[in-house]
Design an enzyme around this catalytic site. Structure first.
Site, short mmCIF file in Angstrom:
data_model
loop_
_atom_site.label_atom_id
_atom_site.label_comp_id
_atom_site.label_asym_id
_atom_site.label_seq_id
_atom_site.Cartn_x
_atom_site.Cartn_y
_atom_site.Cartn_z
N CYS A 74 0.85 -1.20 0.00
CA CYS A 74 0.00 0.00 0.00
C CYS A 74 0.89 1.25 0.00
O CYS A 74 1.86 1.32 0.76
CB CYS A 74 -0.90 0.00 1.23
N CYS A 78 0.35 4.94 6.90
CA CYS A 78 -0.27 4.77 8.23
C CYS A 78 0.73 4.06 9.15
O CYS A 78 1.11 2.91 8.87
CB CYS A 78 -1.57 3.98 8.12
N CYS A 81 0.45 0.35 10.38
CA CYS A 81 0.00 -0.68 9.44
C CYS A 81 1.14 -1.46 8.78
O CYS A 81 1.98 -0.88 8.07
CB CYS A 81 -0.87 -0.03 8.36
N CYS A 118 -16.58 -9.34 5.68
CA CYS A 118 -15.92 -8.07 5.37
C CYS A 118 -14.67 -8.35 4.52
O CYS A 118 -13.93 -9.29 4.81
CB CYS A 118 -15.49 -7.38 6.65
N CYS A 149 -19.47 -6.30 3.72
CA CYS A 149 -18.80 -5.05 4.08
C CYS A 149 -17.48 -5.01 3.30
O CYS A 149 -16.87 -6.07 3.06
CB CYS A 149 -18.52 -5.02 5.58
N CYS A 209 -19.42 1.90 8.63
CA CYS A 209 -18.64 1.25 9.68
C CYS A 209 -17.41 2.15 9.88
O CYS A 209 -16.61 2.28 8.96
CB CYS A 209 -18.23 -0.16 9.25
N ARG A 281 -17.84 -2.55 18.01
CA ARG A 281 -17.10 -3.80 17.74
C ARG A 281 -15.75 -3.81 18.45
O ARG A 281 -14.95 -2.89 18.31
CB ARG A 281 -16.89 -4.00 16.24
S1 SF4 Z 1 -4.21 1.25 6.88
FE1 SF4 Z 1 -2.60 0.13 5.76
S2 SF4 Z 1 -3.66 -0.68 3.95
FE2 SF4 Z 1 -4.97 0.93 4.79
S3 SF4 Z 1 -4.37 2.80 3.72
FE3 SF4 Z 1 -3.12 2.73 5.60
S4 SF4 Z 1 -1.22 1.70 4.97
FE4 SF4 Z 1 -2.76 1.28 3.38
#
Ligand code: SF4
Length: 387
Positions: A74, A78, A81, A118, A149, A209, A281
């Site tokens: 990705c 974040c 993540c 989901c 979802c 959600c 949740r």
């Molecule tokens: S949470 Fe992870 S998968 Fe989702 S946008 Fe951020 S880096 Fe990408």
């Protein structure tokens, strides 16, 4: 173990105007939220549980399964993540799964007792060329009688409408944290982008959600501000996942200090009080919680969990452990029902009226869809639908 009917009598007869006004509140001030967080723990749990019983069956928990349909690589940053391409976490990336494989996973999830399936893709946002494929995926899962979802990143208005058209019931897009702390966690998209996606989802008529992650080094005020943002949306999200950070080696948050577990329970309780009708949740981080901690979260008003040993890429309790815990606590899983099936709903209303001897005005005036569903499961929804 079934909750007995007197529980439900109590639930309906004690519904109070103060809670009904809380249900429709979208004007929370930060100091009001922090005051809730600062209540003595027992008082807070009592308040949350009292409100919970006015809107939900206290012994039912909705169960969802989450499958990663496209893993890793990705472009976003974040900091929590492992799927971000920017961090070396040793995660194996996977291309978008074949629809048949997703359908097989959904069948297994349904057989294990999940009512909602989901699907998550590690994208900044879906490209328009991906849409026919993901909408086809939704259509195939819907055929199994599961709620659906998806979480695919930011969504444009026309993409949201396409997913709704395909039958998608829920779209997940978390606010993650407070607007003030957000820049510490993500720099590749803005808080407003998230709010815009939620607006597109609502505009398309899908259920929202949306929740957040705690334990990322945020302050108590940030946790309060996150819940303030969620509760002050034009509609409360129908599902509110509260995640405890799972620290994955290689991510920038891998050695952040642990959040006190009571603070996590408080976050659940305050979410329940501020968004009484929502499903709250208990999401990521459950694997590190013992049974007693999870029971406290249910007491605080959590009424939904993810089933299955994986949550996208991080681990989750094994299904048999959840089954054992539910048995110890006398918790029933909600059963599969298509909320869009109005004729089935009408038959359930008829059945309930016959059973209770109460008139239709009682049902329309006091029974929300979710109340109806919960009560209907006791008369066996499968039994009714099979007739
Ligand atoms: S949470 Fe992870 S998968 Fe989702 S946008 Fe951020 S880096 Fe990408």
């Amino acid at each position: 173990m079934e909750a007995n009917s007197s529980d439900n009598d109590t639930r309906f007869s004690t519904k109070q105007s103060s809670s009904q006004s809380t249900a429709s509140r979208h004007d929370w001030k930060l100091h009001e939220v922090t005051s809730l967080f600062e209540m003595p723990f027992n008082d807070l749990l009592f308040k949350a549980q009292t409100i919970h019983r006015q809107f939900h069956d206290p012994n039912h928990v909705q169960v969802s399964t989450l499958l990663s349909i496209k893993t890793g690589a990705c472009p976003e940053d974040c900091k929590y993540c492992p799927q971000s391409a920017r961090y070396d976490t040793g995660l194996e990336t996977e291309k978008l799964l074949e629809i048949e494989n997703v359908v097989e996973s959904a069948k297994r999830a349904k057989a294990a007792g999940s009512t909602r399936f989901c699907m998550g893709a590690a994208w900044r946002n879906p490209k328009d060329k991906d849409m026919p494929y993901v909408t086809k995926m939704v259509e195939e899962i819907k055929k199994l009688g599961l709620e659906t979802c998806m979480t695919l990143g930011m969504l444009s208005n026309h993409q949201a409408h396409a997913l709704k058209q395909a039958g998608l019931d829920y779209y997940n897009h978390n606010l993650d944290t407070s607007p003030e702390f957000y820049g510490e966690i993500i720099t590749t998209r803005q808080y407003q982008d998230r709010l815009d996606t939620l607006e597109n989802v609502r505009d398309a008529g899908m259920n929202v959600c949306s929740g957040g992650i705690v334990g990322m080094g945020e302050s108590a005020q940030d946790r309060a501000a996150l819940l303030q943002q969620l509760a002050n949306l034009p509609e409360h999200p129908q599902s509110v996942p509260i995640n405890m950070l799972v620290k994955v080696k290689g991510t920038p948050l891998d050695s952040v200090d642990d959040l006190d577990e009571f603070e996590f329970v408080r976050t659940i309780a305050v979410a329940r009080i501020m968004m009484p009708e929502s499903y709250v949740r208990l999401s990521a981080g459950r694997e590190s919680m013992n049974e007693q901690m999870q029971a406290l979260c249910f007491m605080a008003g959590a009424n939904s969990i993810f089933y299955g040993c994986k949550l996208l890429t991080t681990s989750n309790p094994e299904t048999h452990e959840d089954v054992q815990l539910f048995k110890k606590l006398g918790i029933n899983r909600e059963q599969t029902k298509s909320l869009s099936d109005e004729s089935l709903e009408q038959r359930i209303i008829d059945e309930l009226e016959q059973k209770t001897g109460q008139d239709a005005s009682y049902n329309t005036a006091q029974t929300s869809n979710s109340d109806l569903f919960i009560d209907a499961t006791k008369t066996s929804i499968k039994e009714i639908s099979a007739r």
